[in-house]
Design an enzyme around this catalytic site. Structure first.
Site, PDB file in Angstrom:
ATOM      1  N   CYS A  35      56.883  54.086  80.410  1.00  0.00           N
ATOM      2  CA  CYS A  35      55.242  54.361  81.040  1.00  0.00           C
ATOM      3  C   CYS A  35      53.738  53.455  81.147  1.00  0.00           C
ATOM      4  O   CYS A  35      52.964  54.186  81.640  1.00  0.00           O
ATOM      5  CB  CYS A  35      54.966  55.602  80.676  1.00  0.00           C
ATOM      6  N   CYS A 104      58.591  59.346  74.952  1.00  0.00           N
ATOM      7  CA  CYS A 104      56.953  59.792  74.610  1.00  0.00           C
ATOM      8  C   CYS A 104      57.643  59.827  72.584  1.00  0.00           C
ATOM      9  O   CYS A 104      56.769  59.292  71.678  1.00  0.00           O
ATOM     10  CB  CYS A 104      57.113  60.439  75.203  1.00  0.00           C
TER      11      CYS A 104
HETATM   12 FE1  FES Z   1      54.004  58.313  78.473  1.00  0.00          FE
HETATM   13 FE2  FES Z   1      54.841  59.933  77.627  1.00  0.00          FE
HETATM   14  S1  FES Z   1      54.667  59.821  79.538  1.00  0.00           S
HETATM   15  S2  FES Z   1      54.683  58.238  76.653  1.00  0.00           S
END
Ligand code: FES
Length: 159
Positions: A35, A104
């Site tokens: 992400c 995450c």
């Molecule tokens: Fe990037 Fe959780 S969406 S660390």
């Protein structure tokens, strides 16, 4: 149905060990290949025991909750014990994370290992738990226990 349990929400709303240690013994920064969010962990080490750990997370609530609980989990642990920590244990300690948020917790796991890698580089020490660890690798989200990356949408966890 709520997406996050109370413990995750608590660590997100009231994060523990947030900040930065001045002149740390080890500092790790890691950006998620999934992400793009980032996390920094600084550690204080005395006689091979982590006496303090602080994080700064530029990321989502799950990443903040993961780093909050992960920092608390490694304080008081030896380097070897901290290296043995897996993202799966972080998730368990949080009481669970939604499948699409597993990466995450990988961020916290990897940032901790990166900070210990930095400590080892500075002190010339070697640790079995760091064998094969590359702090700059960005494709390891498929190597971490319990996480096969977000590409599968968490399906791999259900198989
Ligand atoms: Fe990037 Fe959780 S969406 S660390």
């Amino acid at each position: 149905m709520a997406m996050y349990n109370e413990k995750v929400m608590d660590h997100f709303m009231n994060p523990r060990n947030m900040g930065e240690i001045e002149n740390p013994d080890g500092k790790g920064v890691y950006g998620s290949p999934v992400c793009g969010d980032m996390m920094q962990i600084t550690i204080r080490v005395k006689d091979d025991v982590i006496t303090d750990a602080k994080f700064k997370t530029f990321g989502c609530g799950s990443a903040i909750a993961s780093s909050s609980i992960a920092a608390a989990m490694i304080i008081g642990k030896t380097i070897d014990e901290a290296l043995a920590l897996t993202n799966k244990q972080i998730i368990e300690e949080l009481g669970g994370l939604p499948d699409v948020k597993i990466h995450c917790s990988v961020l916290a796991d990897h940032a901790i290992k990166s900070s210990i890698y930095d400590y080892a580089q500075k002190t010339g020490k070697t640790y079995a738990g760091l064998e094969g660890f590359d702090p700059n690798a960005d494709d390891d989200d498929h190597d971490v226990e319990g996480c096969h990356g977000e590409a599968c949408g968490g399906e791999c966890e259900k198989k």
